[in-house]
Structures are given as C-alpha cells and as structure tokens.
Design a protein around this motif. Structure first.
Motif, PDB file in Angstrom:
ATOM      1  N   UNK A   1       0.829  -1.205   0.000  1.00 53.35           N
ATOM      2  CA  UNK A   1       0.000   0.000   0.000  1.00 53.35           C
ATOM      3  C   UNK A   1       0.865   1.257   0.000  1.00 53.35           C
TER       4      UNK A   1
ATOM      5  N   UNK B   1      -0.050   5.680  -0.192  1.00 51.24           N
ATOM      6  CA  UNK B   1      -1.150   6.656  -0.201  1.00 51.24           C
ATOM      7  C   UNK B   1      -0.602   8.072  -0.175  1.00 51.24           C
TER       8      UNK B   1
ATOM      9  N   UNK C   1      -1.912  11.934   1.210  1.00 52.61           N
ATOM     10  CA  UNK C   1      -2.875  12.710   1.986  1.00 52.61           C
ATOM     11  C   UNK C   1      -2.478  14.180   1.917  1.00 52.61           C
TER      12      UNK C   1
ATOM     13  N   UNK D   1      -7.460  11.804   2.295  1.00 50.67           N
ATOM     14  CA  UNK D   1      -6.750  10.986   1.329  1.00 50.67           C
ATOM     15  C   UNK D   1      -7.011  11.469  -0.096  1.00 50.67           C
TER      16      UNK D   1
ATOM     17  N   UNK E   1      -4.725   6.374  -3.385  1.00 58.16           N
ATOM     18  CA  UNK E   1      -3.945   5.307  -2.794  1.00 58.16           C
ATOM     19  C   UNK E   1      -3.712   4.195  -3.822  1.00 58.16           C
TER      20      UNK E   1
ATOM     21  N   UNK F   1      -8.960   6.351  -6.371  1.00 62.23           N
ATOM     22  CA  UNK F   1      -9.178   7.680  -5.817  1.00 62.23           C
ATOM     23  C   UNK F   1      -9.488   7.612  -4.337  1.00 62.23           C
ATOM     24  N   UNK F   2      -9.026   8.642  -3.636  1.00 65.81           N
ATOM     25  CA  UNK F   2      -9.401   8.823  -2.252  1.00 65.81           C
ATOM     26  C   UNK F   2     -10.572   9.790  -2.164  1.00 65.81           C
ATOM     27  N   UNK F   3     -10.572  10.603  -1.137  1.00 66.89           N
ATOM     28  CA  UNK F   3     -11.692  11.512  -0.914  1.00 66.89           C
ATOM     29  C   UNK F   3     -11.573  12.831  -1.671  1.00 66.89           C
TER      30      UNK F   3
ATOM     31  N   UNK G   1       1.353  14.519   2.660  1.00 60.89           N
ATOM     32  CA  UNK G   1       2.023  13.377   3.267  1.00 60.89           C
ATOM     33  C   UNK G   1       1.832  12.144   2.406  1.00 60.89           C
TER      34      UNK G   1
ATOM     35  N   UNK H   1       2.300   0.962   3.728  1.00 53.59           N
ATOM     36  CA  UNK H   1       2.040  -0.095   4.701  1.00 53.59           C
ATOM     37  C   UNK H   1       1.915  -1.431   3.978  1.00 53.59           C
TER      38      UNK H   1
ATOM     39  N   UNK I   1       0.517   2.318   9.339  1.00 49.90           N
ATOM     40  CA  UNK I   1       0.944   3.065   8.163  1.00 49.90           C
ATOM     41  C   UNK I   1       2.149   3.913   8.554  1.00 49.90           C
TER      42      UNK I   1
END
Lengths: 111, 112
Positions: free
Chosen positions: B31, B33, B35, B45, B48, B57-59, B90, B94, B101
């Motif tokens: 993983x 990601x 942020x 996020x 990821x 896609x994240x948020x 950031x 993980x 993470x």
C-alpha cells in the motif's frame, strides 16, 4: 458516510493533570481504530490501535461500539506529550492503506 | 533505515506550472497513499495504491494524478496547480494486513 470527529481543536492542561482526547466515529461496519501522533517537526507516527489493547507512553484508548467512540486517555500528562493527535479509522481489518482521519487535536501540556 | 522519503520538503510554485512530488519507500510495502493536511480538516486521502499499476481515488482526488510503475515509488503529479492546492502533503505506506501506516516527513506546497 464514514466519518471521524475530534471535537476539540486544542486541549490545554497542566503537567500531572489527566488528559482525555475525544474521538467519535460513524461507520456501520466493524472498524479498526487508531491514534496517530505528530510531535513538533516530526512525521506522523502510530501511537496505538484498538485491537492491541495496549498502553503506550501511558496512553490508553478503549473502543466503545455503543457510543461509537475511541477516546484517548492518560492519567498524568507530561510536557513531552505536547503534540498533535489524530484519530483514524480503517473500514477493513488489515487495510492501513485507506485511513479516514479526524480533524486532529493539539494537546498542550503546560509546566 | 526503513523509511518513507518525500521530495521536495518545501516548494513554492506558480499557478498552472506542472509539478511532481516524489515518494519512495524501502520497506517493500504494497500500500502507498497520498494525503493532504489542512487546518481544521485533518488529513484527507487524495489517492492510494494497493500495488504496482493498481491505484484508486481517495476523498479529494480532483486536480491530482498518481502512478505506480514500481513498488517503491508513488509520485504525486499536479498537472496545473491552483492556489487551493496549497497544503501540507504526506505520503504513507504499509503492508497488506499490516498494523501500521508509515508516513513521510511531509511536503509543504505553496501555489501563488
């Protein structure tokens, strides 16, 4: 929608006082909850996770599914605890690649 | 030393000038990601990746692109940066099934 809420932006206490940083979540499944901490000029790091049920640096947190809360507690605050604290949620056990974070709480411990 | 490394740490750029923020990890994590951290909003996020060539896609993905051509690298691309992308970014990595993470040092981006 899944959400993590930390109602306090800033919590200021005196050294030796008890500390409770609040975290509430909304998720209908079985979440995995974490507390991450960011000390000044350092990267974000894991403090503890609910599954391990351990005490780290004197901090504990209990998952209360009825109240959907995961508050972080310490009986006696130390000045070195001053930092930004984030509560985070994972919707899948073992999936730390997709975390939902709260807004963060700055803990200030005064001498 | 096992770590997540982001570059650059600080960047000031102008609106519309394409930029890339690099992220590299040496822990063989699946993983990765991205942020962004904004006052009062916490970390949100952006994207990821579960493994090489697998991204989602994240948020808050609008205005960002990512790629995962190698397991260790996960660059964040801003094709046409705008001032509302001024933020602290950031990168994290993980293991699948892992308990934690690991985060990079952060990249402070200012778009003027």
């Amino acid at each position: 929608a899944q959400r993590v809420t930390q109602p306090e932006k800033l919590l200021s206490v005196f050294k030796g006082a008890p500390v409770e940083l609040k975290c509430n979540y909304s998720y209908s499944g079985s979440p995995e909850l974490f507390w991450y901490v960011q000390y000044s000029r350092q990267r974000l790091q894991l403090l503890l996770r609910h599954i391990s049920r351990e005490s780290i640096k004197g901090f504990t947190a209990d998952l209360n599914k009825g109240e959907t809360s995961f508050h972080l507690k310490k009986p006696f605050a130390q000045e070195e605890d001053s930092a930004m604290y984030y509560c985070a949620l994972s919707m899948e056990a073992g999936n730390t690649g997709k975390l939902i974070f709260g807004q963060g709480t700055t803990l200030q411990v005064k001498p | 030393e096992a770590q997540v490394t982001q570059n650059p740490r600080y960047l000031i750029t102008v609106t519309g000038k394409k930029l890339t923020v690099t992220c590299s990890q040496n822990m063989n994590h699946e993983y990765m990601s991205w942020y962004r951290q904004d006052p009062g909003l916490g970390l949100r996020q952006i994207y990821y990746s579960m493994n090489v060539e697998v991204t989602d896609k994240g948020d808050v993905p609008e205005g960002y692109k990512v790629s995962r051509k190698e397991k260790r690298n996960f660059p964040l691309i801003l094709e046409s940066p705008s001032p509302n992308q001024t933020s602290l970014y950031f990168c994290a990595s993980s293991f699948i099934g892992g308990t934690e993470a690991f985060f990079g040092q952060g990249t402070r981006l200012t778009v003027v």
